[in-house]
Scaffold this motif. Structure first.
Motif, PDB file in Angstrom:
ATOM      1  N   SER A 374      49.698  49.490  32.499  1.00 50.03           N
ATOM      2  CA  SER A 374      48.488  49.571  31.685  1.00 50.03           C
ATOM      3  C   SER A 374      48.722  48.900  30.325  1.00 50.03           C
ATOM      4  O   SER A 374      47.849  48.211  29.801  1.00 50.03           O
ATOM      5  CB  SER A 374      48.109  51.041  31.510  1.00 50.03           C
ATOM      6  N   GLY A 375      49.934  49.097  29.773  1.00 46.40           N
ATOM      7  CA  GLY A 375      50.270  48.512  28.468  1.00 46.40           C
ATOM      8  C   GLY A 375      50.292  46.993  28.516  1.00 46.40           C
ATOM      9  O   GLY A 375      49.773  46.330  27.609  1.00 46.40           O
ATOM     10  N   ILE A 376      50.842  46.421  29.571  1.00 45.31           N
ATOM     11  CA  ILE A 376      50.982  44.954  29.623  1.00 45.31           C
ATOM     12  C   ILE A 376      49.670  44.284  30.045  1.00 45.31           C
ATOM     13  O   ILE A 376      49.367  43.169  29.625  1.00 45.31           O
ATOM     14  CB  ILE A 376      52.166  44.524  30.528  1.00 45.31           C
ATOM     15  N   THR A 377      48.870  44.971  30.863  1.00 47.38           N
ATOM     16  CA  THR A 377      47.616  44.348  31.331  1.00 47.38           C
ATOM     17  C   THR A 377      46.433  44.728  30.430  1.00 47.38           C
ATOM     18  O   THR A 377      45.344  44.171  30.587  1.00 47.38           O
ATOM     19  CB  THR A 377      47.282  44.808  32.769  1.00 47.38           C
ATOM     20  N   ASP A 378      46.665  45.704  29.540  1.00 43.65           N
ATOM     21  CA  ASP A 378      45.608  46.223  28.657  1.00 43.65           C
ATOM     22  C   ASP A 378      44.453  46.856  29.425  1.00 43.65           C
ATOM     23  O   ASP A 378      43.328  46.911  28.921  1.00 43.65           O
ATOM     24  CB  ASP A 378      45.078  45.108  27.734  1.00 43.65           C
TER      25      ASP A 378
END
Ligand code: TYD
Ligand code: MG
Length: 457
Positions: A374-378
Protein backbone atom coordinates in the motif's frame (compact mmCIF):
# COMPACT_ATOMS: atom_id res chain seq x y z
CA UNK A 1 44.25 -5.47 60.38
CA UNK A 2 44.72 -6.59 56.81
CA UNK A 3 43.44 -3.90 54.44
CA UNK A 4 40.78 -5.06 51.98
CA UNK A 5 42.06 -6.02 48.54
CA UNK A 6 40.74 -3.89 45.69
CA UNK A 7 39.41 -5.63 42.61
CA UNK A 8 37.49 -4.30 39.63
CA UNK A 9 34.26 -6.03 38.59
CA UNK A 10 32.36 -5.61 35.33
CA UNK A 11 28.85 -4.40 36.09
CA UNK A 12 27.46 -6.09 32.96
CA UNK A 13 28.93 -9.60 33.06
CA UNK A 14 30.66 -9.95 36.44
CA UNK A 15 34.19 -10.42 35.01
CA UNK A 16 36.95 -9.38 37.41
CA UNK A 17 40.30 -7.70 36.96
CA UNK A 18 43.01 -6.52 39.33
CA UNK A 19 43.34 -3.31 37.30
CA UNK A 20 40.69 -0.90 36.01
CA UNK A 21 40.09 -1.40 32.30
CA UNK A 22 38.06 0.74 29.93
CA UNK A 23 36.61 -2.06 27.81
CA UNK A 24 35.62 -5.41 29.25
CA UNK A 25 37.45 -8.19 27.38
CA UNK A 26 34.63 -10.65 28.28
CA UNK A 27 31.48 -8.83 27.18
CA UNK A 28 32.85 -5.83 25.30
CA UNK A 29 31.06 -3.24 27.50
CA UNK A 30 32.76 0.14 27.86
CA UNK A 31 33.38 1.87 31.18
CA UNK A 32 31.67 -0.94 33.07
CA UNK A 33 34.29 -1.71 35.75
CA UNK A 34 33.48 -0.74 39.37
CA UNK A 35 35.93 -0.74 42.21
CA UNK A 36 35.10 -3.37 44.84
CA UNK A 37 36.80 -4.65 47.97
CA UNK A 38 37.55 -8.23 48.78
CA UNK A 39 38.39 -9.74 52.10
CA UNK A 40 36.42 -7.32 54.28
CA UNK A 41 33.52 -9.71 54.78
CA UNK A 42 32.76 -10.95 58.25
CA UNK A 43 33.58 -14.63 58.60
CA UNK A 44 30.59 -16.52 57.33
CA UNK A 45 29.11 -19.43 59.32
CA UNK A 46 30.92 -22.66 58.47
CA UNK A 47 28.84 -24.89 56.20
CA UNK A 48 27.22 -27.82 57.98
CA UNK A 49 26.38 -30.82 55.83
CA UNK A 50 22.60 -30.78 55.42
CA UNK A 51 20.25 -33.71 55.57
CA UNK A 52 19.07 -33.24 52.02
CA UNK A 53 18.07 -36.50 50.32
CA UNK A 54 17.10 -37.26 46.72
CA UNK A 55 13.48 -38.35 46.32
CA UNK A 56 11.72 -40.51 43.76
CA UNK A 57 10.13 -38.33 41.06
CA UNK A 58 6.96 -40.45 41.07
CA UNK A 59 6.48 -39.91 44.80
CA UNK A 60 6.76 -36.12 44.74
CA UNK A 61 3.63 -34.15 45.68
CA UNK A 62 2.32 -31.48 43.31
CA UNK A 63 2.94 -28.04 44.84
CA UNK A 64 0.03 -25.75 45.58
CA UNK A 65 0.95 -22.13 45.11
CA UNK A 66 -0.79 -19.65 47.36
CA UNK A 67 -1.55 -16.69 45.15
CA UNK A 68 -2.76 -13.25 46.19
CA UNK A 69 -4.51 -10.95 43.73
CA UNK A 70 -2.76 -7.62 43.36
CA UNK A 71 -5.94 -5.78 42.36
CA UNK A 72 -4.49 -5.13 38.92
CA UNK A 73 -5.70 -7.85 36.59
CA UNK A 74 -3.17 -6.84 33.97
CA UNK A 75 -0.36 -7.47 36.46
CA UNK A 76 -1.93 -10.67 37.82
CA UNK A 77 -2.10 -12.10 34.31
CA UNK A 78 1.61 -11.44 33.72
CA UNK A 79 2.43 -13.00 37.11
CA UNK A 80 0.51 -16.13 36.08
CA UNK A 81 -2.65 -15.48 38.14
CA UNK A 82 -1.50 -13.46 41.15
CA UNK A 83 1.48 -12.97 43.43
CA UNK A 84 2.87 -16.29 44.70
CA UNK A 85 3.91 -16.56 48.37
CA UNK A 86 7.68 -16.90 48.96
CA UNK A 87 8.39 -15.84 45.40
CA UNK A 88 10.89 -13.19 44.36
CA UNK A 89 9.85 -10.93 41.50
CA UNK A 90 12.23 -8.50 39.84
CA UNK A 91 10.47 -5.51 38.27
CA UNK A 92 12.72 -3.69 35.83
CA UNK A 93 12.30 -0.58 33.73
CA UNK A 94 13.89 2.74 32.89
CA UNK A 95 13.82 5.41 35.60
CA UNK A 96 10.52 7.32 35.52
CA UNK A 97 8.55 4.64 33.68
CA UNK A 98 6.23 4.02 36.66
CA UNK A 99 7.64 1.10 38.70
CA UNK A 100 7.19 2.81 42.08
CA UNK A 101 3.73 4.01 41.07
CA UNK A 102 2.60 0.50 40.10
CA UNK A 103 3.91 -1.09 43.29
CA UNK A 104 2.43 1.63 45.49
CA UNK A 105 -0.92 1.17 43.75
CA UNK A 106 -1.05 -2.59 44.39
CA UNK A 107 -0.35 -2.05 48.11
CA UNK A 108 -4.01 -1.13 48.77
CA UNK A 109 -5.46 -4.34 47.37
CA UNK A 110 -2.72 -6.57 48.79
CA UNK A 111 -3.18 -5.04 52.24
CA UNK A 112 -6.79 -6.21 52.38
CA UNK A 113 -5.64 -9.73 53.08
CA UNK A 114 -1.88 -9.42 53.69
CA UNK A 115 0.54 -7.06 55.40
CA UNK A 116 2.82 -5.12 53.09
CA UNK A 117 6.18 -3.49 53.81
CA UNK A 118 7.21 -0.89 51.22
CA UNK A 119 10.90 -0.05 51.52
CA UNK A 120 12.11 2.96 49.59
CA UNK A 121 15.70 3.99 49.29
CA UNK A 122 14.90 6.70 46.78
CA UNK A 123 12.11 8.85 48.18
CA UNK A 124 11.33 10.37 51.57
CA UNK A 125 8.32 9.32 53.66
CA UNK A 126 6.71 12.69 52.96
CA UNK A 127 7.07 12.31 49.19
CA UNK A 128 5.65 8.80 49.34
CA UNK A 129 2.74 9.85 51.54
CA UNK A 130 1.94 12.67 49.13
CA UNK A 131 1.98 10.31 46.18
CA UNK A 132 -0.05 7.69 48.05
CA UNK A 133 -2.69 10.37 48.89
CA UNK A 134 -2.92 11.31 45.22
CA UNK A 135 -3.26 7.68 44.19
CA UNK A 136 -5.90 7.04 46.87
CA UNK A 137 -3.86 4.41 48.67
CA UNK A 138 -5.02 3.46 52.12
CA UNK A 139 -4.89 0.48 54.41
CA UNK A 140 -3.92 -0.34 57.98
CA UNK A 141 -1.59 -3.10 56.90
CA UNK A 142 0.76 -1.03 54.77
CA UNK A 143 4.11 -0.18 56.40
CA UNK A 144 6.57 2.29 54.98
CA UNK A 145 10.30 2.31 55.58
CA UNK A 146 12.80 4.68 54.00
CA UNK A 147 16.07 2.87 54.43
CA UNK A 148 18.96 1.50 52.40
CA UNK A 149 20.81 -0.56 55.00
CA UNK A 150 20.12 -4.26 54.46
CA UNK A 151 20.44 -5.29 58.11
CA UNK A 152 18.12 -2.52 59.35
CA UNK A 153 15.52 -3.52 56.76
CA UNK A 154 15.84 -7.20 57.70
CA UNK A 155 15.41 -6.30 61.38
CA UNK A 156 12.18 -4.47 60.53
CA UNK A 157 11.02 -7.47 58.50
CA UNK A 158 11.60 -9.71 61.52
CA UNK A 159 9.64 -7.26 63.72
CA UNK A 160 6.66 -6.70 61.39
CA UNK A 161 6.51 -10.09 59.64
CA UNK A 162 5.17 -8.69 56.36
CA UNK A 163 3.59 -11.06 53.81
CA UNK A 164 4.76 -8.88 50.94
CA UNK A 165 8.03 -6.91 50.85
CA UNK A 166 8.70 -4.29 48.20
CA UNK A 167 12.32 -3.16 47.82
CA UNK A 168 12.53 0.04 45.76
CA UNK A 169 15.24 -0.28 44.45
CA UNK A 170 17.98 -2.93 44.63
CA UNK A 171 20.47 -0.35 43.37
CA UNK A 172 20.14 1.64 46.61
CA UNK A 173 20.73 -1.30 48.96
CA UNK A 174 23.86 -1.27 51.06
CA UNK A 175 25.26 -3.93 53.33
CA UNK A 176 27.78 -2.95 56.02
CA UNK A 177 29.59 -6.24 55.38
CA UNK A 178 31.01 -4.83 52.18
CA UNK A 179 32.94 -1.64 51.69
CA UNK A 180 31.84 -1.14 48.07
CA UNK A 181 29.47 1.66 47.12
CA UNK A 182 25.70 1.04 46.64
CA UNK A 183 24.88 -0.02 43.09
CA UNK A 184 28.07 -2.04 42.66
CA UNK A 185 27.77 -5.68 41.72
CA UNK A 186 28.55 -7.05 45.21
CA UNK A 187 26.13 -4.73 47.00
CA UNK A 188 23.25 -5.34 44.59
CA UNK A 189 23.77 -9.09 44.53
CA UNK A 190 24.17 -9.48 48.29
CA UNK A 191 21.30 -7.11 49.08
CA UNK A 192 18.95 -8.89 46.68
CA UNK A 193 20.04 -12.30 47.96
CA UNK A 194 19.34 -11.29 51.58
CA UNK A 195 15.68 -10.50 50.76
CA UNK A 196 15.17 -13.45 48.42
CA UNK A 197 16.41 -15.74 51.22
CA UNK A 198 14.28 -13.93 53.80
CA UNK A 199 11.22 -14.39 51.55
CA UNK A 200 11.90 -18.10 51.04
CA UNK A 201 12.32 -18.75 54.77
CA UNK A 202 9.44 -16.57 56.01
CA UNK A 203 6.96 -17.20 53.18
CA UNK A 204 6.86 -13.51 52.19
CA UNK A 205 6.62 -12.56 48.54
CA UNK A 206 9.37 -10.11 47.55
CA UNK A 207 9.24 -7.47 44.83
CA UNK A 208 12.63 -6.11 43.86
CA UNK A 209 12.75 -2.98 41.73
CA UNK A 210 15.71 -2.74 39.35
CA UNK A 211 16.45 0.22 37.12
CA UNK A 212 17.67 -0.60 33.65
CA UNK A 213 20.29 1.26 31.72
CA UNK A 214 19.89 2.72 28.24
CA UNK A 215 20.80 -0.54 26.50
CA UNK A 216 17.98 -2.34 28.31
CA UNK A 217 20.21 -4.38 30.64
CA UNK A 218 19.58 -4.23 34.37
CA UNK A 219 22.24 -1.81 35.47
CA UNK A 220 24.46 -3.74 37.75
CA UNK A 221 24.43 -7.46 37.65
CA UNK A 222 22.68 -9.28 34.86
CA UNK A 223 22.72 -12.33 37.09
CA UNK A 224 19.97 -10.85 39.29
CA UNK A 225 17.72 -12.38 36.65
CA UNK A 226 18.94 -15.86 37.57
CA UNK A 227 18.33 -15.39 41.26
CA UNK A 228 14.64 -14.51 41.14
CA UNK A 229 11.53 -16.50 40.21
CA UNK A 230 10.12 -13.96 37.80
CA UNK A 231 11.48 -11.00 35.87
CA UNK A 232 8.95 -8.43 34.70
CA UNK A 233 9.88 -5.64 32.31
CA UNK A 234 7.99 -2.39 32.38
CA UNK A 235 8.27 -0.71 28.99
CA UNK A 236 6.99 2.35 27.22
CA UNK A 237 7.99 5.73 25.93
CA UNK A 238 8.17 8.44 28.55
CA UNK A 239 6.44 10.83 26.14
CA UNK A 240 3.67 8.34 25.41
CA UNK A 241 1.26 7.45 28.21
CA UNK A 242 0.95 3.72 27.38
CA UNK A 243 2.96 1.23 29.41
CA UNK A 244 3.39 -2.48 28.75
CA UNK A 245 4.50 -4.99 31.33
CA UNK A 246 5.83 -8.33 30.15
CA UNK A 247 7.42 -11.33 31.83
CA UNK A 248 10.79 -12.34 30.44
CA UNK A 249 11.05 -15.13 33.00
CA UNK A 250 8.35 -16.69 35.15
CA UNK A 251 8.65 -19.89 37.17
CA UNK A 252 4.93 -19.76 38.01
CA UNK A 253 3.36 -18.85 34.69
CA UNK A 254 3.74 -18.14 30.99
CA UNK A 255 6.16 -15.57 29.63
CA UNK A 256 3.94 -14.70 26.68
CA UNK A 257 1.39 -12.61 28.54
CA UNK A 258 1.49 -8.83 28.57
CA UNK A 259 -0.29 -6.27 30.72
CA UNK A 260 -1.22 -2.87 29.31
CA UNK A 261 -1.63 0.33 31.33
CA UNK A 262 -1.99 4.03 30.76
CA UNK A 263 -0.26 6.56 33.00
CA UNK A 264 -2.66 9.32 34.00
CA UNK A 265 -3.20 11.92 36.76
CA UNK A 266 -4.28 9.20 39.18
CA UNK A 267 -1.48 6.78 38.41
CA UNK A 268 -1.65 3.72 36.20
CA UNK A 269 -4.99 2.70 34.75
CA UNK A 270 -5.45 -0.78 33.32
CA UNK A 271 -6.33 -1.19 29.66
CA UNK A 272 -8.20 -4.48 29.39
CA UNK A 273 -8.90 -4.02 25.65
CA UNK A 274 -5.67 -2.78 24.06
CA UNK A 275 -6.98 -3.47 20.54
CA UNK A 276 -9.62 -0.76 20.96
CA UNK A 277 -7.02 1.79 22.04
CA UNK A 278 -4.78 1.04 19.06
CA UNK A 279 -7.66 1.22 16.60
CA UNK A 280 -9.13 4.42 18.06
CA UNK A 281 -6.06 6.36 16.93
CA UNK A 282 -5.88 4.86 13.46
CA UNK A 283 -5.75 7.40 10.61
CA UNK A 284 -8.51 7.14 8.01
CA UNK A 285 -7.96 6.94 4.25
CA UNK A 286 -4.23 6.84 4.41
CA UNK A 287 -1.98 4.62 2.32
CA UNK A 288 0.63 2.43 4.00
CA UNK A 289 -1.58 1.32 6.90
CA UNK A 290 -2.86 -2.20 7.47
CA UNK A 291 -4.42 -3.89 10.51
CA UNK A 292 -3.04 -7.17 11.81
CA UNK A 293 -3.47 -9.40 14.82
CA UNK A 294 -0.80 -10.88 17.08
CA UNK A 295 -1.25 -13.30 19.96
CA UNK A 296 0.26 -12.09 23.22
CA UNK A 297 -0.07 -15.20 25.35
CA UNK A 298 -3.73 -16.08 25.46
CA UNK A 299 -4.83 -12.68 24.21
CA UNK A 300 -5.20 -11.63 20.58
CA UNK A 301 -4.25 -7.98 20.09
CA UNK A 302 -5.18 -6.03 17.00
CA UNK A 303 -2.34 -3.84 15.83
CA UNK A 304 -1.92 -1.25 13.14
CA UNK A 305 1.18 -1.49 10.96
CA UNK A 306 2.28 1.66 9.19
CA UNK A 307 4.72 1.73 6.30
CA UNK A 308 6.16 4.87 4.80
CA UNK A 309 7.83 4.31 1.44
CA UNK A 310 9.61 7.29 -0.12
CA UNK A 311 12.09 7.74 -2.99
CA UNK A 312 15.58 7.51 -1.55
CA UNK A 313 18.08 10.34 -1.68
CA UNK A 314 20.91 8.08 -0.48
CA UNK A 315 23.23 5.77 -2.43
CA UNK A 316 21.72 2.82 -0.56
CA UNK A 317 18.09 2.95 0.53
CA UNK A 318 17.30 3.26 4.26
CA UNK A 319 15.31 0.67 6.22
CA UNK A 320 14.00 1.54 9.67
CA UNK A 321 11.58 -0.48 11.72
CA UNK A 322 10.04 0.11 15.11
CA UNK A 323 8.13 -2.81 16.63
CA UNK A 324 9.09 -5.30 13.92
CA UNK A 325 12.30 -7.27 13.42
CA UNK A 326 14.69 -5.44 11.11
CA UNK A 327 15.99 -8.62 9.45
CA UNK A 328 12.46 -9.91 8.91
CA UNK A 329 11.62 -6.60 7.19
CA UNK A 330 14.63 -7.10 4.87
CA UNK A 331 13.40 -10.59 4.06
CA UNK A 332 9.84 -9.46 3.30
CA UNK A 333 11.12 -6.66 1.05
CA UNK A 334 13.28 -9.16 -0.87
CA UNK A 335 10.28 -11.50 -1.31
CA UNK A 336 8.05 -8.66 -2.56
CA UNK A 337 10.79 -7.45 -4.97
CA UNK A 338 11.47 -10.91 -6.36
CA UNK A 339 7.92 -12.31 -6.51
CA UNK A 340 5.99 -9.14 -7.38
CA UNK A 341 8.62 -6.96 -9.09
CA UNK A 342 8.08 -4.05 -6.67
CA UNK A 343 11.02 -1.61 -6.69
CA UNK A 344 11.74 -1.21 -3.01
CA UNK A 345 15.47 -0.84 -3.71
CA UNK A 346 14.77 2.69 -5.00
CA UNK A 347 12.93 3.62 -1.83
CA UNK A 348 13.53 4.29 1.84
CA UNK A 349 11.22 2.17 3.98
CA UNK A 350 10.05 3.03 7.50
CA UNK A 351 7.88 0.61 9.48
CA UNK A 352 6.08 1.52 12.68
CA UNK A 353 3.78 -0.57 14.84
CA UNK A 354 1.21 1.57 16.64
CA UNK A 355 0.72 1.32 20.42
CA UNK A 356 4.24 0.16 21.33
CA UNK A 357 3.45 -3.52 20.65
CA UNK A 358 6.37 -5.59 19.37
CA UNK A 359 5.36 -8.00 16.60
CA UNK A 360 7.30 -11.07 17.57
CA UNK A 361 5.40 -13.73 15.69
CA UNK A 362 5.37 -14.62 11.98
CA UNK A 363 1.63 -14.02 11.58
CA UNK A 364 2.45 -10.30 11.34
CA UNK A 365 4.19 -10.87 7.95
CA UNK A 366 1.03 -10.55 5.90
CA UNK A 367 -0.11 -7.25 7.42
CA UNK A 368 3.42 -5.82 7.14
CA UNK A 369 3.59 -6.90 3.47
CA UNK A 370 0.17 -5.33 2.79
CA UNK A 371 1.23 -2.06 4.45
CA UNK A 372 4.41 -2.07 2.32
CA UNK A 373 2.51 -2.70 -0.92
CA UNK A 374 0.00 0.00 0.00
CA UNK A 375 2.90 2.35 0.84
CA UNK A 376 4.71 1.86 -2.47
CA UNK A 377 1.60 1.89 -4.69
CA UNK A 378 -0.16 4.64 -2.68
CA UNK A 379 -3.37 2.60 -2.73
CA UNK A 380 -5.41 2.85 0.44
CA UNK A 381 -6.36 -0.41 2.17
CA UNK A 382 -10.04 -0.40 3.25
CA UNK A 383 -10.44 0.35 6.99
CA UNK A 384 -12.46 -2.81 7.55
CA UNK A 385 -9.73 -5.09 6.20
CA UNK A 386 -7.43 -7.08 8.44
CA UNK A 387 -4.77 -9.64 7.49
CA UNK A 388 -2.72 -12.28 9.27
CA UNK A 389 -0.43 -14.97 7.89
CA UNK A 390 3.19 -15.98 7.60
CA UNK A 391 5.08 -15.36 4.34
CA UNK A 392 7.67 -17.85 3.06
CA UNK A 393 10.63 -17.15 0.79
CA UNK A 394 8.75 -18.37 -2.30
CA UNK A 395 6.02 -15.82 -1.57
CA UNK A 396 3.71 -18.53 -0.25
CA UNK A 397 1.36 -17.69 2.61
CA UNK A 398 1.61 -20.16 5.44
CA UNK A 399 -0.86 -21.15 8.14
CA UNK A 400 -0.86 -19.48 11.57
CA UNK A 401 -1.97 -20.66 15.02
CA UNK A 402 -5.04 -19.61 17.06
CA UNK A 403 -6.96 -18.59 13.95
CA UNK A 404 -10.37 -18.67 15.71
CA UNK A 405 -9.20 -16.35 18.51
CA UNK A 406 -7.83 -13.86 16.01
CA UNK A 407 -10.95 -13.89 13.85
CA UNK A 408 -13.18 -13.45 16.91
CA UNK A 409 -11.20 -10.41 18.07
CA UNK A 410 -11.22 -8.93 14.54
CA UNK A 411 -15.00 -9.37 14.30
CA UNK A 412 -15.45 -7.86 17.78
CA UNK A 413 -13.60 -4.75 16.62
CA UNK A 414 -15.80 -4.41 13.54
CA UNK A 415 -13.55 -5.76 10.76
CA UNK A 416 -15.64 -7.19 7.95
CA UNK A 417 -12.99 -8.36 5.49
CA UNK A 418 -10.48 -10.82 6.92
CA UNK A 419 -7.53 -12.18 4.94
CA UNK A 420 -6.06 -15.42 6.24
CA UNK A 421 -3.80 -18.18 4.88
CA UNK A 422 -5.78 -20.58 2.68
CA UNK A 423 -4.31 -23.49 4.67
CA UNK A 424 -6.16 -22.25 7.76
CA UNK A 425 -9.51 -22.71 6.04
CA UNK A 426 -9.53 -26.52 6.19
CA UNK A 427 -12.08 -26.44 9.00
CA UNK A 428 -15.36 -24.59 8.82
CA UNK A 429 -15.21 -21.25 10.67
CA UNK A 430 -18.49 -19.71 11.84
CA UNK A 431 -18.79 -16.04 10.88
CA UNK A 432 -21.44 -13.42 11.58
CA UNK A 433 -23.41 -12.03 8.67
CA UNK A 434 -21.58 -9.45 6.57
CA UNK A 435 -18.07 -10.71 7.37
CA UNK A 436 -16.05 -12.29 4.56
CA UNK A 437 -13.07 -14.52 5.05
CA UNK A 438 -10.58 -14.80 2.19
CA UNK A 439 -7.99 -17.55 1.93
CA UNK A 440 -4.66 -16.59 0.31
CA UNK A 441 -1.92 -18.82 -1.03
CA UNK A 442 0.62 -16.38 -2.50
CA UNK A 443 1.68 -12.74 -2.13
CA UNK A 444 0.83 -12.15 -5.81
CA UNK A 445 -2.86 -12.24 -4.82
CA UNK A 446 -2.45 -9.29 -2.45
CA UNK A 447 -2.99 -6.34 -4.90
CA UNK A 448 -6.36 -7.79 -5.94
CA UNK A 449 -7.46 -8.07 -2.31
CA UNK A 450 -6.54 -4.45 -1.68
CA UNK A 451 -8.53 -3.21 -4.64
CA UNK A 452 -11.57 -4.97 -3.23
CA UNK A 453 -11.61 -7.76 -5.85
CA UNK A 454 -12.23 -11.01 -4.01
CA UNK A 455 -9.79 -13.88 -4.33
CA UNK A 456 -11.04 -17.37 -3.39
CA UNK A 457 -13.69 -16.29 -0.88
P1 TYD B 1 7.74 6.56 39.11
O1 TYD B 1 6.68 5.56 39.49
O2 TYD B 1 8.43 7.22 40.24
O3 TYD B 1 8.80 5.85 38.14
P2 TYD B 1 9.98 4.83 38.49
O4 TYD B 1 9.75 4.30 39.85
O5 TYD B 1 9.89 3.77 37.41
O6 TYD B 1 11.27 5.57 38.37
O7 TYD B 1 7.06 7.73 38.26
C1 TYD B 1 6.91 7.72 36.92
C2 TYD B 1 6.47 9.01 36.32
O8 TYD B 1 5.08 9.00 36.24
C3 TYD B 1 6.86 10.28 37.05
O9 TYD B 1 7.65 11.03 36.17
C4 TYD B 1 5.58 11.04 37.27
C5 TYD B 1 4.54 10.28 36.50
N1 TYD B 1 3.28 10.11 37.21
C6 TYD B 1 2.10 10.45 36.58
O10 TYD B 1 2.07 10.91 35.44
N2 TYD B 1 0.91 10.29 37.26
C7 TYD B 1 0.87 9.80 38.53
O11 TYD B 1 -0.23 9.67 39.10
C8 TYD B 1 2.10 9.44 39.16
C9 TYD B 1 2.12 8.91 40.56
C10 TYD B 1 3.28 9.61 38.47
MG1 MG C 1 10.88 4.75 41.55
Amino acid sequence: MKSPKVIYVCRECGATSIRWIGKCPECGAWDSYDEEFQGDEKTKNPKIASNNKAERFSELQLPTYMRTKTGMEELDRVLGGGLVDSSAVLLTGEPGIGKSTLLLQICSELSRSRSVLYVSGEESKGQLKLRAERLGIEGENIYLLTETDVDTILAECTRIHPDVIIIDSVQTLQSQKFASAPGTITQVKEGAMAFINYGKSSGAAVFLVGHVNKEGGISGPKFLEHMVDAVLCFEGERMNSYRIIRAIKNRFGSTNEIGVFEMGDKGLVEIPNPSEVVMAERPRNSSGSCAGCVMQGTRPIITEIQALVTKTAYPSAKRTSDGFDHNRLGLLLAVLEKRMGLKFWENDVYINVAGGIYLNEPSADLSVAMALISGITDKVIPDQLIAFGEIGLAGEIRAVSHIEYRIKEAVRLGFTRILVPNKNLKNEIALPKGVTLTGLTNVRELPDCMSGKAVKD
